[in-house]
Design a protein around this motif. Structure first.
Motif, PDB file in Angstrom:
ATOM      1  N   TYR A 332       0.761  -1.185   0.121  1.00 43.79           N
ATOM      2  CA  TYR A 332       0.186  -0.131   0.018  1.00 43.79           C
ATOM      3  C   TYR A 332       0.988   1.374  -0.105  1.00 43.79           C
ATOM      4  O   TYR A 332       0.331   2.660  -0.530  1.00 43.79           O
ATOM      5  N   ILE A 335       1.424   2.267  -3.563  1.00 45.52           N
ATOM      6  CA  ILE A 335      -0.022   2.905  -3.932  1.00 45.52           C
ATOM      7  C   ILE A 335      -0.364   4.114  -3.943  1.00 45.52           C
ATOM      8  O   ILE A 335      -0.890   4.885  -4.767  1.00 45.52           O
ATOM      9  N   TYR A 336       0.073   4.665  -2.515  1.00 43.44           N
ATOM     10  CA  TYR A 336      -0.110   6.228  -2.190  1.00 43.44           C
ATOM     11  C   TYR A 336       1.238   7.077  -3.244  1.00 43.44           C
ATOM     12  O   TYR A 336       0.714   7.967  -3.290  1.00 43.44           O
ATOM     13  N   PHE A 464      -9.568  -1.315   2.928  1.00 40.47           N
ATOM     14  CA  PHE A 464      -9.004   0.406   1.877  1.00 40.47           C
ATOM     15  C   PHE A 464      -9.867  -0.121   0.787  1.00 40.47           C
ATOM     16  O   PHE A 464     -10.723   1.396   0.293  1.00 40.47           O
ATOM     17  N   TYR A 508      -8.031   8.982  -1.506  1.00 40.90           N
ATOM     18  CA  TYR A 508      -7.423   8.103  -1.742  1.00 40.90           C
ATOM     19  C   TYR A 508      -6.130   8.317  -0.333  1.00 40.90           C
ATOM     20  O   TYR A 508      -6.106   7.056  -0.232  1.00 40.90           O
ATOM     21  N   SER A 511      -7.653   7.413   2.209  1.00 41.98           N
ATOM     22  CA  SER A 511      -8.357   5.580   2.202  1.00 41.98           C
ATOM     23  C   SER A 511      -7.388   5.183   2.678  1.00 41.98           C
ATOM     24  O   SER A 511      -6.874   3.473   3.399  1.00 41.98           O
ATOM     25  N   VAL A 512      -6.058   5.339   2.109  1.00 38.43           N
ATOM     26  CA  VAL A 512      -4.494   4.909   2.812  1.00 38.43           C
ATOM     27  C   VAL A 512      -4.035   4.991   3.723  1.00 38.43           C
ATOM     28  O   VAL A 512      -3.273   4.033   4.251  1.00 38.43           O
TER      29      VAL A 512
END
Length: 548
Positions: A332, A335-336, A464, A508, A511-512
């Motif tokens: 993750y 993803i960030y 997530f 986003y 959420s992360v």
């Protein structure tokens, strides 16, 4: 007492007495004082190089796909499958791991390890040529099945190749290089994804596998003890000693639990009959498995006396929580960086360097000081504290967090992860259980570790996905949440207008951040289990063995 041999690299034994039940310090000789067969010279170099590459590839494959996942989800439109790319590998590995100990007990360590490695290579090929998300997941599951016996195989081959006095240094080399694969995987995966294709994350296993085959296939490697003929094993031992029924019960119980976590809130409501049925079916099957294992006693796939051992249980649960947050972090954070900060897969891998480098430095420092001071428990406690603080700070990441800030958060987690690395549970088990139980206890710890990675990665995906569904309407009310999720972590910028993009980026990031709440919670759990590994000194045991 060493006899001459016609083969210069080996020392021949005069006895086939089983050594497994004697203390490790005595295993270099049999009951008559005659020595066992050890590998030496260039042959030893080939063996160590081969099994080191095996462990390196196994751990590399766990994390190399993390920085490629955003691109994969965009290509296959499969953001909901993020957890499966990691969990399919780890859950299939965890389900088979307890059974692999039986294979190494009754079959040749060399050929068993090569067989598992061959399955791993087939899975890697399937992943590389995957034409859909489902095919990629199947390939990851096949590779995971192969990986289940790779670490056990490396350690069994090592135990048969060198005496106990030399093994610690050899294990240090093997696990040190292997850890480079785990922590460096995101960087390598990012480079492949940026400059070539994510498929090379899997293709690279094939040529390295050829090197492993060349090193091990034609090299003689003695077993720790003589193995019965294969026909005898298949005819009289397979059904009785392998606890295949236990495996048949354990595997579906694990898969049902993972499916319930995967489906809940993603296609099915948490209170739907399918999700509730999967949870209930998993729980009931685990109960049946526990009853069966109790019935099997010492022949069980997971013996009850080890589960009841406080140190073994604490070490296994500690390894589970460590690996759970490690997998979550490795999946993750990229993803960030890619989704929120708009960076390439390669740059997102580079941005993980503060965590990687600090982890390596702390692992070396804590390992050296543990050897000098003797006690490993303080490092476990310190590591858990640093991890909890670091993961708590990572949960505050925003769209405009400065580089020194997020690098400092990563470094803090890296120092904690290095201090409480999986070597600590391994040392605790080896320092406290009897020699006859070491391999089984280590298999139990490895199973808990990979199972934790699979389960908590699935939990992270649930957190997530639910957070995105809640945060997108809050911060970008004019955007359809389903459209953003379907576009993937790097593709949503193509379906969102410039005016709506800032709100989606905030959603986003938030959420992360909620995923790192899970990592912080696991770090707190680590703190509790770290105290259960026992306040014992490895120096005292080493000094006692040296006197034997």
């Amino acid at each position: 007492m060493r006899e001459d041999s016609q083969q210069p690299h080996f020392v021949k034994p005069d006895s086939t007495a089983c050594e497994a039940d004697r203390p490790a310090a005595d295993r270099s000789s049999d009951s008559n004082g005659e020595e066992s067969e050890w590998v030496e010279g260039i042959t030893l170099v080939m063996v160590i190089t081969g099994i080191t590459l095996v462990v390196f590839l196994m751990l590399l494959d766990m994390s190399i796909v993390s920085t490629a996942i955003p691109t994969i989800t965009s290509q296959f439109h499969s953001l909901d499958d993020v957890a499966w790319y990691g969990s399919a590998y780890t859950i299939s590995s965890a389900a088979l791991q307890p059974l692999t100990g039986k294979f190494y007990t009754y079959f040749s360590s060399k050929w068993t390890c090569l067989a598992f490695f061959g399955v791993f290579e087939i899975g890697s090929l399937l992943c590389g040529v995957a034409t859909s998300s489902k095919m990629l997941i199947v390939g990851r599951a096949v590779a995971g099945m192969g990986s289940s016996g790779m670490l056990n195989g490396a350690l069994n081959i090592l135990a048969g190749a060198v005496p106990i006095q030399k093994r610690p240094a050899m294990i240090g080399v093997i696990m040190g290089v292997g850890q480079l694969g785990l922590v460096g995987g995101p960087l390598v995966g990012g480079a492949f994804t940026t400059y070539s294709t994510w498929r090379w994350c899997f293709y690279m296993n094939l040529p390295i596998g050829g090197v492993v085959a060349a090193l091990l296939l034609f090299t003689h490697m003695p077993d720790q003890k003589p193995k019965p003929p294969v026909r005898h094993v298949l005819q009289s031992l397979l059904l009785k000693n392998f606890d295949l029924l236990g495996f048949i019960i354990f595997a579906p119980a694990s898969i049902m639990l993972l499916l319930a976590l995967q489906y809940g809130g993603n296609g099915y409501a948490w209170n739907s009959a399918i999700v509730i049925g999967l949870f209930c079916g998993s729980a009931a099957t685990f109960v049946v498995f526990a009853l069966w294992e109790r019935h099997m006693g010492a022949e069980a796939m997971i013996p009850g006396h080890l589960v009841r051992d406080r140190i073994v249980l604490s070490s296994s649960l500690l390894a589970m929580s460590i690996f759970g947050f490690t997998m979550t972090l490795s999946y993750y954070l990229p993803i960030y960086f890619q989704a929120v900060r708009g960076k390439s897969a390669l740059v997102s891998g580079v941005d993980l360097l503060p965590n990687i480098l600090c982890q390596l430095v702390m692992a070396v420092v804590s390992g050296v000081l543990t050897s000098k001071l003797g006690y490993y428990l303080p490092w476990g406690v310190l590591g858990a504290i640093l991890d909890a603080i670091g993961n708590g700070l990572l949960s505050t990441l925003s769209v405009d967090t400065s580089i020194p800030t997020w690098a400092g958060y990563e470094a803090l987690v890296g120092f904690g992860r290095g201090a409480i690395s999986q070597v600590k549970p391994m040392i605790a088990i080896q320092n406290n259980v009897t020699n006859t139980d070491v391999s089984t206890a280590m298999a139990l710890m490895a199973c808990a570790q990979t199972f934790g990675g699979a389960i908590f990665l699935a939990v992270a995906e649930v957190i997530f996905a639910q957070a995105l569904k809640a945060n997108i309407p809050r911060y970008a009310p004019s955007v359809e949440a389903a459209t953003v999720i379907a576009a993937g972590a790097t593709g949503f910028r193509d379906v969102v207008s410039a005016q709506e993009l800032p709100g989606v980026l905030v959603a986003y990031a938030k959420s992360v951040g909620e995923v790192f709440y899970l990592s912080a919670a696991l770090s707190v759990v680590q703190f509790g289990f770290a105290w259960g590994v026992g306040w014992r000194s490895v120096k005292k045991k080493g000094e006692k063995e040296a006197e034997v």
